[in-house]
Motif scaffolding. Structure first.
Motif, short mmCIF file in Angstrom:
data_model
loop_
_atom_site.label_atom_id
_atom_site.label_comp_id
_atom_site.label_asym_id
_atom_site.label_seq_id
_atom_site.Cartn_x
_atom_site.Cartn_y
_atom_site.Cartn_z
N PRO A 199 0.95 -1.18 -0.15
CA PRO A 199 0.07 0.12 0.05
C PRO A 199 0.70 1.27 -0.21
CG PRO A 199 0.12 -0.97 2.18
CD PRO A 199 0.65 -1.94 1.12
N ALA A 200 0.32 2.48 -0.45
CA ALA A 200 0.97 3.54 -0.70
C ALA A 200 1.65 4.01 0.64
CB ALA A 200 0.27 4.59 -1.11
N TRP A 201 0.93 3.83 1.90
CA TRP A 201 1.52 4.37 3.19
C TRP A 201 2.51 3.76 3.40
CZ3 TRP A 201 1.35 0.51 6.57
CH2 TRP A 201 0.13 -0.31 6.46
N TYR A 202 2.82 2.16 3.10
CA TYR A 202 3.85 1.41 3.33
C TYR A 202 5.07 1.81 2.88
CZ TYR A 202 6.51 -2.64 4.44
OH TYR A 202 7.48 -3.73 4.81
N LEU A 230 4.65 19.58 11.75
CA LEU A 230 5.30 18.36 11.14
C LEU A 230 6.37 18.59 10.26
CD1 LEU A 230 2.15 16.03 10.47
CD2 LEU A 230 3.98 15.52 11.83
N ALA A 231 6.04 19.80 9.32
CA ALA A 231 7.07 20.22 8.41
C ALA A 231 8.26 20.81 9.33
CB ALA A 231 6.45 21.45 7.60
N THR A 232 8.18 21.45 10.22
CA THR A 232 9.18 21.88 10.79
C THR A 232 10.07 20.86 11.68
OG1 THR A 232 8.00 24.01 11.83
CG2 THR A 232 10.11 23.09 13.08
N GLU A 233 9.55 19.84 12.13
CA GLU A 233 10.33 18.63 12.59
C GLU A 233 10.92 17.83 11.49
OE1 GLU A 233 10.41 17.38 15.68
OE2 GLU A 233 8.99 18.14 16.97
N CYS A 234 10.29 17.94 10.33
CA CYS A 234 10.96 17.13 9.03
C CYS A 234 11.98 17.89 8.25
CB CYS A 234 10.02 16.43 8.09
SG CYS A 234 8.65 15.57 8.94
N GLY A 235 12.12 19.15 8.69
CA GLY A 235 13.13 20.31 7.87
C GLY A 235 12.81 20.59 6.79
N VAL A 236 11.53 20.66 6.54
CA VAL A 236 10.94 21.18 5.03
C VAL A 236 9.71 22.19 5.27
CG1 VAL A 236 11.74 19.02 4.00
CG2 VAL A 236 8.98 19.06 5.06
N SER A 237 9.51 22.78 4.29
CA SER A 237 8.62 23.86 4.10
C SER A 237 7.01 23.13 4.29
CB SER A 237 8.48 24.72 2.93
OG SER A 237 7.99 23.76 1.94
N ARG A 238 6.01 23.86 4.80
CA ARG A 238 4.75 23.46 4.89
C ARG A 238 4.17 22.86 3.68
NH1 ARG A 238 -0.33 24.86 4.34
NH2 ARG A 238 -1.80 24.30 6.03
N ALA A 239 4.47 23.67 2.69
CA ALA A 239 3.57 23.37 1.40
C ALA A 239 4.56 22.14 0.80
CB ALA A 239 4.02 24.63 0.64
N ALA A 240 5.84 21.90 0.92
CA ALA A 240 6.47 21.03 0.31
C ALA A 240 6.12 19.54 1.24
CB ALA A 240 7.95 21.10 0.80
N LEU A 241 5.82 19.63 2.48
CA LEU A 241 5.38 18.39 3.26
C LEU A 241 4.04 18.04 2.57
CD1 LEU A 241 5.59 16.08 5.23
CD2 LEU A 241 4.83 17.76 6.89
N ALA A 242 3.18 19.04 2.59
CA ALA A 242 1.68 18.57 2.31
C ALA A 242 1.73 18.08 0.80
CB ALA A 242 0.86 20.10 2.23
N ARG A 243 2.25 18.71 0.03
CA ARG A 243 2.33 17.97 -1.45
C ARG A 243 3.00 16.77 -1.44
NH1 ARG A 243 4.76 21.79 -3.47
NH2 ARG A 243 7.02 21.15 -3.33
N ARG A 244 4.09 16.57 -0.82
CA ARG A 244 4.75 15.34 -0.71
C ARG A 244 4.17 14.21 -0.15
NH1 ARG A 244 11.52 15.16 -0.10
NH2 ARG A 244 11.71 12.92 -0.60
N PHE A 245 3.50 14.47 0.95
CA PHE A 245 2.79 13.67 1.72
C PHE A 245 1.52 13.03 0.89
CE2 PHE A 245 0.14 11.69 5.04
CZ PHE A 245 0.98 11.63 6.11
N ASN A 246 0.81 14.05 0.32
CA ASN A 246 -0.51 13.74 -0.65
C ASN A 246 -0.14 12.95 -1.61
OD1 ASN A 246 -3.27 13.94 -0.56
ND2 ASN A 246 -2.86 14.80 -2.59
N ASP A 247 1.00 13.34 -2.46
CA ASP A 247 1.39 12.39 -3.47
C ASP A 247 1.98 10.88 -3.15
OD1 ASP A 247 1.15 14.65 -5.06
OD2 ASP A 247 3.27 14.93 -5.17
N LEU A 248 2.39 10.55 -1.90
CA LEU A 248 2.91 9.19 -1.54
C LEU A 248 1.89 8.61 -0.88
CD1 LEU A 248 6.60 10.08 -0.51
CD2 LEU A 248 5.81 9.10 -2.79
N VAL A 249 1.43 9.17 0.02
CA VAL A 249 0.33 8.51 0.78
C VAL A 249 -0.99 8.34 0.28
CG1 VAL A 249 -0.62 8.35 3.29
CG2 VAL A 249 1.84 9.12 3.04
N GLY A 250 -1.45 9.60 -0.28
CA GLY A 250 -2.66 9.39 -1.19
C GLY A 250 -3.62 10.23 -0.24
N GLU A 251 -3.29 10.98 0.62
CA GLU A 251 -4.37 11.70 1.66
C GLU A 251 -3.37 12.73 2.09
OE1 GLU A 251 -6.45 9.50 4.59
OE2 GLU A 251 -4.86 8.46 5.14
N PRO A 252 -3.93 13.91 2.69
CA PRO A 252 -3.26 14.82 3.48
C PRO A 252 -2.75 14.46 4.78
CG PRO A 252 -5.29 15.67 2.32
CD PRO A 252 -5.34 14.13 2.35
#
Length: 320
Positions: A199-202, A230-252
């Motif tokens: 699955p995508a989340w895996y 979450l973005a701060t903890e991961c060292g990326v911007s808010r927009a970058a995390l939201a976009r990348r998360f949605n693309d890979l996991v399939g949901e925000p």
């Protein structure tokens, strides 16, 4: 915590149904116990497993299989063999006419079959609990999962084989933990195959950014997460995390967080006597009212209805 740890983090095996089945042909057993998952390891001889839909699968020594419930299946010496016994809910055993077989086929401690020196031996471990956290991963499995000895070789099979017939103090707890470890090892091998349809989340767990965000959510569901934090903890911007998360996991990220919190809450409500208020705060809600509102919105029933066994008209979940 990672995705596989999440499988058993809630309702781990507690008093799992474990036995060694020893059979001499001809034999056939119809399994209709409605259990969510059953793991089978062949240690001697051969065994065929026929799911309710799909082709029969041959298991040889060293092979392992997982049957995902609640659909029935048949285990036999040959495809199409007429069942001689039926395993029902709770591990009950009867003939197809309803006559009890448990005592007649008992061969010793956690050993069952039609012949003490039968040519086929299968180790069986059945999870009898239905848990929402485990459901997230079980939903990603096929009705019948099979790994041959050529791609699967793990010492835990030998451990289970040695431990299953012992009757030492605390043995049921030992077996539960061995079964948990064996299941995780099987699933890790299954999802790491080159042709695995994980699955995508895996798959996202392997991403350096999204994987970290997933682990933060799973390890700390009660923290007041926002996409920004979450973005701060991961060292990326808010927009970058939201976009990348949605693309890979399939949901925000926040939808995933809601699904994870509610899955944990569902387990706690069923597996503990904690109040709804206590459960709410443990999984990140401000109180019982907030948890109830989210529970009803996503699952269609209240936390209390879920605790008392209320059924969903149609399963709803925000699955990572």
């Amino acid at each position: 915590m990672d995705a596989l740890a999440g499988l058993l983090d809630g309702p781990r095996a507690r008093g799992a149904f474990l036995l060694r089945m020893v059979m001499e042909p001809p034999w056939s057993v119809h399994i209709d116990d409605e259990a969510p998952l059953c793991l089978m390891c062949v240690t001697q001889g051969e065994s065929w497993i026929a799911p309710a839909s799909g082709e029969p699968v041959l298991l040889r020594p060293g092979d392992v299989a997982i049957a995902r419930g609640p659909e029935p299946y048949t285990v036999s010496h040959a495809p199409g063999a007429e069942p001689q016994a039926r395993i029902g809910p709770g591990g009950t055993c009867h003939t197809l006419q309803g006559e009890p077989l448990a005592q007649a086929m008992r061969l010793g401690v956690r050993t069952w079959g039609n012949a003490p020196d039968g040519s086929t031996s299968v180790l069986i471990g059945t999870y009898q609990m239905k848990g929402e956290v485990s459901g997230r991963l079980l939903d990603a499995l096929p009705p019948l999962l099979h790994l041959s000895a050529e791609v699967w070789n793990h010492p835990l099979m030998t451990v289970l084989d040695e431990e299953i017939a012992r009757d030492d103090p605390g043995q049921s707890v030992v077996l539960d933990r061995v079964l948990d470890l064996l299941l995780i090892a099987v699933l890790r091998t299954w999802f790491s195959r080159p042709d695995a349809e994980a699955p995508a989340w895996y798959r996202a767990m392997g991403d350096p950014v999204v994987g970290q965000a997933l682990r933060l959510i799973q390890d700390g569901p009660a923290r007041p997460w926002t996409v920004a934090s979450l973005a701060t903890e991961c060292g990326v911007s808010r927009a970058a995390l939201a976009r990348r998360f949605n693309d890979l996991v399939g949901e925000p990220p926040m939808a995933y967080l809601t699904g994870w919190r509610l899955a944990l809450a569902a387990d706690l409500l069923r597996e503990s006597d904690a109040t709804v208020e206590a459960v709410a705060r443990k999984v990140g809600y401000s109180g019982s009212f907030a948890l109830s509102a989210a529970f009803k919105r996503v699952r269609g029933i209240s936390p209390q209805e879920h605790r008392t066994g209320g059924a969903l008209p149609e399963r709803q979940q925000s699955s990572p």
